[in-house]
Every structure is written in C-alpha cells, then in structure tokens.
Motif scaffolding. Structure first.
Motif, mmCIF file in Angstrom:
data_model
loop_
_atom_site.group_PDB
_atom_site.id
_atom_site.type_symbol
_atom_site.label_atom_id
_atom_site.label_comp_id
_atom_site.label_asym_id
_atom_site.label_seq_id
_atom_site.Cartn_x
_atom_site.Cartn_y
_atom_site.Cartn_z
ATOM 1 N N GLU A 42 1.057 -0.668 -0.151
ATOM 2 C CA GLU A 42 0.030 0.013 -0.641
ATOM 3 C C GLU A 42 0.866 1.139 -0.104
ATOM 4 N N ARG A 80 -4.651 6.441 -1.301
ATOM 5 C CA ARG A 80 -4.278 5.580 -1.069
ATOM 6 C C ARG A 80 -4.296 4.598 -2.107
ATOM 7 N N ARG A 118 -3.535 0.242 -3.473
ATOM 8 C CA ARG A 118 -3.215 -1.030 -2.813
ATOM 9 C C ARG A 118 -2.760 -1.874 -4.282
ATOM 10 N N GLU A 171 -4.899 -1.142 -6.826
ATOM 11 C CA GLU A 171 -6.459 -0.606 -6.400
ATOM 12 C C GLU A 171 -6.633 0.810 -5.586
ATOM 13 N N LEU A 186 -7.974 2.776 -2.883
ATOM 14 C CA LEU A 186 -8.450 2.587 -1.367
ATOM 15 C C LEU A 186 -9.058 3.893 -0.591
ATOM 16 N N GLN A 187 -9.894 4.418 -0.553
ATOM 17 C CA GLN A 187 -11.013 4.983 -0.224
ATOM 18 C C GLN A 187 -9.745 5.674 1.915
#
Length: 216
Positions: A187, A199, A201, A212, A214-215
C-alpha cells in the motif's frame, strides 16, 4: 482541575504534498517502491531505509520495532538479525510479517506484507563481513532480547572478543542471519489536504499485480 497531559486532540497539521494518481503508478509495485526510495534517499539518506517490522506470535500477539532495510530486489525485502531475538522467535512460529516505511519529508508511507523466509547462510556471512568491526563484535557478544544483568556485562564480553580475535576476522555467530519478506501486498500512501489522502493498494491475483485505490 482536569489532567490533560495525554490529550493531543488539538494538535493539527495539513498535508500539502503532491498527489498520487492511478495513472502515475508503475504497474509493478517494486518499481513504484524503487521510485519513491530514490526520491527519499536524496532528502533523508540516513533514515530512508528505516522501517517498522511488525510480527505476531503463534498466539496472535503483535510486536513491532524499527529495523533497517539492507537490500531489496524482485525477490523481496531483506534485513538481518539474531534468530534468537523476539522477532526471530515470532517468525519461527509465524513466518509472515508487515513492513512499514514512513517518510515525513514527502508525507508518504509504504506498507508491505508477505511471507518471511531466511536468507542463505552464505549471504549472511558475506554481509556480516562487510559490517563495521564494532557492529560485528556487538552481534557476536549479544544474545539479542535475552535478559542481562547490566551493560557492563555486555561491554566486558565485547572486550573479551576483541582481545580473543585481535586483528583477525570476527566469525559470524551461528544464530545470526538474514530474512527476506516476499510481498503479497503493498500500500502506497500519500498525505493530502483535509485528510483526503491518496492510497493505492497492489495485491497479487492469479500471479499478476492488481492496483486499487482505497478510501482514506
């Protein structure tokens, strides 16, 4: 009168660094890590390789400490330690861990999780021979994490080893060696304004890296 010595809710800082967008991320997380490491080495060369190593016992009790990254490549991230240490005991029971790098000057952190394996003893011997004399003596004199009566006991052991070996080489202790974390997830965190952090990942799926957002 209220005792508020442990109250830090009023402390604030704003994150104002650059953005981390998906289109700017390398397809391979090792390449992305290499980019960020090369940038931070210029700004804080003495501490760029400091990382938190988080392990857990077989019973699930977590433990974390700062260690130094010594080298990395496509196979994983490597460090060295006494196998008898607390982290060594954890990894013998539960050979998985997470690494975390925090680089405040760039408002970044990187988390890397995966399986941990021991490096070949030849690698450990080679690196041990490269270490400064004082570091070799300390490693040979200490059983890391074991209880000791006083510092003077350790200093006496170091001096005994120094006299014993003189100008000759200090042999690597049998219970000292290297570890490699083989990543399964990364991450990359970039601080942003108003806590709306970026963020990204990376995780392995069918042998390929998936990226991806991330919130925060």
């Amino acid at each position: 009168m209220t005792d508020n010595r442990g109250d830090f809710k009023g402390l604030r800082r704003e994150y104002e660094a650059q953005a981390l967008n998906l289109v700017d991320c390398a397809g391979d997380p090792m390449e992305q890590f290499d980019r960020w490491m090369n940038e931070i080495k210029v700004l804080m060369p003495r501490d760029a390789t400091s990382m938190t190593l988080a392990t857990a016992s077989v019973g699930g009790m977590p433990s974390a400490r700062i260690v130094l990254l010594k080298h990395f490549d496509a196979a994983g991230f490597c460090w060295y330690s006494d196998y008898r240490s607390h982290k060594g005991q954890d990894l013998a029971e539960n050979p998985q861990a997470e690494l975390m790098f925090y680089w405040p000057l760039l408002e970044r952190q990187v988390r890397i999780s995966g399986k941990v394996e021991r490096l070949p003893d030849a690698d450990a011997r080679s690196y041990f021979a490269e270490r400064p004399l004082g570091s070799r003596l300390s490693a040979a004199a200490s059983q890391q994490s074991a209880v000791v009566d006083s510092r003077s006991v350790l200093e006496q052991r170091v001096e005994e080893l120094r006299r014993q070996h003189g100008d000759g080489p200090i042999p690597k202790p049998e219970q000292w060696g290297g570890y490699r974390l083989v990543p399964v997830a990364f991450e990359f965190w970039q601080g942003r304004e108003s806590r709306l952090h970026d963020r990204m990942r990376y995780r392995l799926q069918d042998g390929a890296w998936i990226i991806e957002r991330l919130q925060p």
